[in-house]
Design a protein around this motif. Structure first.
Motif, PDB file in Angstrom:
ATOM      1  N   ARG A 131      -4.130   2.145  -0.078  1.00 12.73           N
ATOM      2  CA  ARG A 131      -5.041   0.948   0.470  1.00 12.73           C
ATOM      3  C   ARG A 131      -4.555  -0.228   1.266  1.00 12.73           C
ATOM      4  O   ARG A 131      -5.297  -0.699   2.134  1.00 12.73           O
ATOM      5  CB  ARG A 131      -5.751   0.842  -0.847  1.00 12.73           C
ATOM      6  CG  ARG A 131      -7.131   1.615  -1.066  1.00 12.73           C
ATOM      7  CD  ARG A 131      -7.668   1.207  -2.023  1.00 12.73           C
ATOM      8  NE  ARG A 131      -9.381   0.626  -1.753  1.00 12.73           N
ATOM      9  CZ  ARG A 131      -9.879  -0.036  -2.429  1.00 12.73           C
ATOM     10  NH1 ARG A 131      -9.290  -0.061  -4.278  1.00 12.73           N
ATOM     11  NH2 ARG A 131     -10.375  -0.956  -1.940  1.00 12.73           N
ATOM     12  N   ASP A 139      -8.246   6.232  10.242  1.00 14.12           N
ATOM     13  CA  ASP A 139      -9.923   6.670   9.923  1.00 14.12           C
ATOM     14  C   ASP A 139     -10.864   7.502  10.092  1.00 14.12           C
ATOM     15  O   ASP A 139     -11.527   7.672  10.882  1.00 14.12           O
ATOM     16  CB  ASP A 139     -10.148   4.742  10.251  1.00 14.12           C
ATOM     17  CG  ASP A 139     -11.674   3.914  10.233  1.00 14.12           C
ATOM     18  OD1 ASP A 139     -11.979   4.848   9.008  1.00 14.12           O
ATOM     19  OD2 ASP A 139     -11.724   2.677  10.620  1.00 14.12           O
ATOM     20  N   ARG A 141     -14.048   6.995   9.299  1.00 14.60           N
ATOM     21  CA  ARG A 141     -14.960   6.651  10.634  1.00 14.60           C
ATOM     22  C   ARG A 141     -15.567   6.851  11.188  1.00 14.60           C
ATOM     23  O   ARG A 141     -16.290   7.009  12.145  1.00 14.60           O
ATOM     24  CB  ARG A 141     -15.364   5.222   9.671  1.00 14.60           C
ATOM     25  CG  ARG A 141     -15.342   4.903   8.297  1.00 14.60           C
ATOM     26  CD  ARG A 141     -15.659   3.044   8.244  1.00 14.60           C
ATOM     27  NE  ARG A 141     -14.026   2.519   9.546  1.00 14.60           N
ATOM     28  CZ  ARG A 141     -13.535   0.841   9.469  1.00 14.60           C
ATOM     29  NH1 ARG A 141     -14.805   0.201   8.387  1.00 14.60           N
ATOM     30  NH2 ARG A 141     -12.780   1.236  10.041  1.00 14.60           N
ATOM     31  N   LYS A 164     -20.401   9.822   2.786  1.00 18.27           N
ATOM     32  CA  LYS A 164     -20.039   8.818   1.223  1.00 18.27           C
ATOM     33  C   LYS A 164     -21.175   8.794  -0.195  1.00 18.27           C
ATOM     34  O   LYS A 164     -20.985   9.047  -0.843  1.00 18.27           O
ATOM     35  CB  LYS A 164     -20.691   7.603   2.240  1.00 18.27           C
ATOM     36  CG  LYS A 164     -20.429   6.346   0.911  1.00 18.27           C
ATOM     37  CD  LYS A 164     -20.801   5.153   0.995  1.00 18.27           C
ATOM     38  CE  LYS A 164     -20.045   4.296   0.470  1.00 18.27           C
ATOM     39  NZ  LYS A 164     -20.052   2.454   1.314  1.00 18.27           N
ATOM     40  N   GLU A 173     -14.578   4.552  -3.825  1.00 17.22           N
ATOM     41  CA  GLU A 173     -13.890   3.249  -3.015  1.00 17.22           C
ATOM     42  C   GLU A 173     -11.635   3.568  -3.034  1.00 17.22           C
ATOM     43  O   GLU A 173     -10.863   3.206  -2.562  1.00 17.22           O
ATOM     44  CB  GLU A 173     -14.586   2.119  -4.036  1.00 17.22           C
ATOM     45  CG  GLU A 173     -15.714   1.529  -3.592  1.00 17.22           C
ATOM     46  CD  GLU A 173     -15.466   0.862  -1.938  1.00 17.22           C
ATOM     47  OE1 GLU A 173     -14.817   0.256  -1.923  1.00 17.22           O
ATOM     48  OE2 GLU A 173     -16.356   1.695  -1.646  1.00 17.22           O
ATOM     49  N   VAL A 176     -11.409   3.868  -0.052  1.00 14.21           N
ATOM     50  CA  VAL A 176     -11.131   2.743   1.704  1.00 14.21           C
ATOM     51  C   VAL A 176     -10.057   1.817   1.342  1.00 14.21           C
ATOM     52  O   VAL A 176      -9.897   1.622   0.109  1.00 14.21           O
ATOM     53  CB  VAL A 176     -12.210   2.130   0.845  1.00 14.21           C
ATOM     54  CG1 VAL A 176     -12.955   1.407   1.973  1.00 14.21           C
ATOM     55  CG2 VAL A 176     -13.894   3.169   1.154  1.00 14.21           C
ATOM     56  N   TYR A 178      -8.222  -1.877   2.693  1.00 17.69           N
ATOM     57  CA  TYR A 178      -8.720  -3.130   2.508  1.00 17.69           C
ATOM     58  C   TYR A 178      -9.057  -3.476   3.753  1.00 17.69           C
ATOM     59  O   TYR A 178     -10.150  -4.729   3.579  1.00 17.69           O
ATOM     60  CB  TYR A 178      -7.320  -3.396   2.084  1.00 17.69           C
ATOM     61  CG  TYR A 178      -7.326  -3.474   0.742  1.00 17.69           C
ATOM     62  CD1 TYR A 178      -8.196  -3.357  -0.938  1.00 17.69           C
ATOM     63  CD2 TYR A 178      -5.822  -3.280   0.292  1.00 17.69           C
ATOM     64  CE1 TYR A 178      -7.558  -3.005  -2.178  1.00 17.69           C
ATOM     65  CE2 TYR A 178      -5.413  -2.835  -1.397  1.00 17.69           C
ATOM     66  CZ  TYR A 178      -6.270  -2.223  -2.141  1.00 17.69           C
ATOM     67  OH  TYR A 178      -6.207  -2.777  -3.447  1.00 17.69           O
ATOM     68  N   ASP A 179      -9.305  -2.518   5.386  1.00 23.77           N
ATOM     69  CA  ASP A 179      -9.528  -3.492   6.212  1.00 23.77           C
ATOM     70  C   ASP A 179     -11.065  -2.382   6.544  1.00 23.77           C
ATOM     71  O   ASP A 179     -11.500  -2.531   7.913  1.00 23.77           O
ATOM     72  CB  ASP A 179      -8.515  -2.816   7.212  1.00 23.77           C
ATOM     73  CG  ASP A 179      -8.482  -1.238   7.447  1.00 23.77           C
ATOM     74  OD1 ASP A 179      -8.454  -0.721   6.520  1.00 23.77           O
ATOM     75  OD2 ASP A 179      -8.172  -0.763   8.579  1.00 23.77           O
ATOM     76  N   ASP A 180     -11.357  -2.229   5.157  1.00 26.37           N
ATOM     77  CA  ASP A 180     -13.273  -1.154   5.587  1.00 26.37           C
ATOM     78  C   ASP A 180     -12.702   0.281   5.929  1.00 26.37           C
ATOM     79  O   ASP A 180     -14.048   0.852   6.300  1.00 26.37           O
ATOM     80  CB  ASP A 180     -13.380  -1.737   5.517  1.00 26.37           C
ATOM     81  CG  ASP A 180     -13.990  -2.919   4.836  1.00 26.37           C
ATOM     82  OD1 ASP A 180     -13.835  -3.093   3.192  1.00 26.37           O
ATOM     83  OD2 ASP A 180     -14.892  -4.187   5.840  1.00 26.37           O
ATOM     84  N   SER A 181     -11.641   0.664   6.491  1.00 27.19           N
ATOM     85  CA  SER A 181     -11.180   1.991   6.699  1.00 27.19           C
ATOM     86  C   SER A 181     -11.742   2.739   5.985  1.00 27.19           C
ATOM     87  O   SER A 181     -11.093   2.763   4.731  1.00 27.19           O
ATOM     88  CB  SER A 181      -9.904   2.317   7.415  1.00 27.19           C
ATOM     89  OG  SER A 181      -8.759   1.965   6.642  1.00 27.19           O
ATOM     90  N   ASP A 271      -7.549  -8.962  -0.746  1.00 31.91           N
ATOM     91  CA  ASP A 271      -6.636  -7.669  -0.484  1.00 31.91           C
ATOM     92  C   ASP A 271      -5.658  -7.236  -1.695  1.00 31.91           C
ATOM     93  O   ASP A 271      -5.691  -5.947  -2.518  1.00 31.91           O
ATOM     94  CB  ASP A 271      -5.973  -7.246   0.739  1.00 31.91           C
ATOM     95  CG  ASP A 271      -6.991  -7.189   1.640  1.00 31.91           C
ATOM     96  OD1 ASP A 271      -8.388  -7.179   1.706  1.00 31.91           O
ATOM     97  OD2 ASP A 271      -5.791  -6.997   2.789  1.00 31.91           O
TER      98      ASP A 271
END
Length: 477
Positions: A131, A139, A141, A164, A173, A176, A178-181, A271
């Protein structure tokens, strides 16, 4: 010689083209360079209909080979074949490795060189590490499902965020960055319970019904007490042969650690998190309890996944195993003649977990779209339910936890235990834990420390002091 399309596929083509014609004019459709599959050559509407309905030769989609790096039984052969049947144009090239080289050196090399697989399995213990390097992954997303799996129930145009809601939040989680990707989807959750031998419990004069067995050990202290009582019933010959209550007392450590709310890192909003391995009381509790069980001799000291362990399952060398759901299939494979002799009881101290994996799409994947389509299909709730019933991997898809198809599932091998209900109840009690970057390395240092005590090479106090030295080296390198 080309074969005409099966009737079911012909109908699918016909319905698809009918749908397209309703939304596009025919001229636009004819000029399209990509229609139903990646790399297909532009053809006229009439030719497509003729291929599907009249059985004349059709141009197949260009073949694509998706390479998958995995370990253990994360990727199951039954579903691989099912996906190949759905997509004859797709080949799945599976490369299995041991966990640590795969999630360690192999992935580091691949990310650095930007060459490697289209899909790679990342185990929970390595999730904190990877992560931290979201640029090594696509990514999800930003990906969208194509139309290729619509007929199999996977809608087109869906990103990771649309899926999700199907999964346990704390398992999601793990994938996921640490940059929310979103770097991966969860495969399973390693719900942990106790597999026990009914025949051996009966011989030792202990309760055999799973509810009564679970009541023997509401706490780990009671579990150890039960082990001591069991061992007292062993004959001198059994003791000489190395028989005992539990296969390996060292497995207690991880079970207790995963019942807490923190391990070696504290989530402080950064992070990396804050290292607390030397101050977290859960670490001390897990260490001390495991040492007590070891020194009281309730374990056989047989290493898991060794030939002796496999033989022990068959010969009744031990009466209990702390068993993640995925271990049920391992027991079946290694000790098929013990069917009906095993059962599943609740884990001491409440719910538990051991293991779990994410399927990720590396940023350097050759076929990211096909890889994304594969994992969204493979890890859909319907497929996770199939995998559980066939191979024992408990679904991370929490939308199944109230589904009778899961809850009512019983396993004949384990004395018809309602394993779906048992593991679902245990998993629901597990609390989220922040997984730090170097968790796997810290786990290994502590495991080595417990091993020294079990082998009587060091006292518990000296071994713990050595553990702290070893961890210090890990975190400062």
């Amino acid at each position: 010689m080309r074969k005409s399309l099966p009737l079911g596929q012909a109908i699918w083509y016909y319905e698809t083209i009918t749908f397209l014609l309703a939304q596009l004019n025919i001229k636009e459709l004819v000029m399209r360079k990509k229609t139903l599959f990646r790399g297909s050559i532009a053809v006229s509407t009439a030719a497509i209909l003729a291929a599907g309905v009249l059985g004349t030769p059709a141009r197949a989609a260009d073949p694509v080979t998706i390479t998958i790096w995995t370990f253990g039984d994360v990727i199951q052969r039954q579903l691989v074949q099912e996906y190949k049947n759905l997509h004859p144009e797709i080949s799945l090239q599976i490369k299995k490795s041991d966990l640590d080289p795969l999630n360690g050196t192999n992935m580091v090399t691949a990310c650095t060189s930007k060459t490697g697989p289209d899909v790679v399995a990342v185990e929970v213990q390595y999730s904190g590490y990877w992560r931290s390097y979201p640029k090594c992954f696509t990514d999800l997303r930003k990906m969208k499902t194509s139309e290729t799996n619509v007929a199999a129930g996977i809608p087109a145009g869906k990103s990771a965020l649309d899926f999700k809601k199907n999964y346990l939040p704390w398992r999601w989680e793990h994938g996921v960055g640490y940059d929310d990707s979103v770097i991966g989807f969860p495969t399973d959750v390693g719900g942990l319970e106790v597999a026990y031998r009914v025949d051996l419990f009966k011989k030792a004069g202990l309760p055999t019904e799973r509810g009564a067995v679970g009541k023997l050990w509401p706490t780990w202290e009671k579990f150890i007490d039960t082990g001591v009582k069991y061992n007292k019933k062993l004959s001198a010959a059994d003791k000489k042969a190395g028989k005992g209550f539990i296969d390996n007392a060292g497995t207690i450590y991880a079970a207790i650690m995963n019942q807490g709310t923190e391990k070696y890192y504290k989530n402080d909003g950064t992070d990396a998190g804050k290292l607390i391995y030397d101050t977290n009381p859960q670490v001390k509790k897990a260490w001390d309890t495991t040492i007590k069980a070891t020194e009281l001799g309730i374990g056989t000291r047989i290493g898991q996944y060794t030939s002796d362990w496999n033989i022990g399952m068959n010969k009744g060398t031990f009466a209990t195993i702390l068993a993640p759901a995925w271990m049920m299939d391992y027991i079946k494979q290694q000790a098929p003649d013990t069917s009906g002799k095993w059962d599943i009881a609740a884990l001491p101290g409440g719910g538990g977990n051991q293991g779990g994996t994410q399927l990720t799409v590396p940023s350097y994947a050759k076929y990211p779209q096909e890889a994304y389509d594969f994992i969204t299909w493979y890890l859909a709730p319907e497929q996770q339910l199939k995998v559980f019933k066939t191979y024992g991997l408990f679904p991370a898809a929490s939308v199944l936890y109230n589904d009778p198809a899961l809850l009512d599932y019983k396993d004949p091998f384990f004395n018809n235990a309602p394993v779906g209900k048992i593991y679902a109840a245990g998993v629901s009690k597990v609390k989220p834990i922040f997984e730090g970057k170097l968790q796997r390395a810290i786990d290994q240092a502590i495991g080595a420390g417990l091993g020294r005590v079990a082998a009587k090479k060091m006292t518990a106090a000296k071994s713990w002091a050595q553990v702290l030295v070893d961890i210090k080296k890990v975190i400062t390198n």
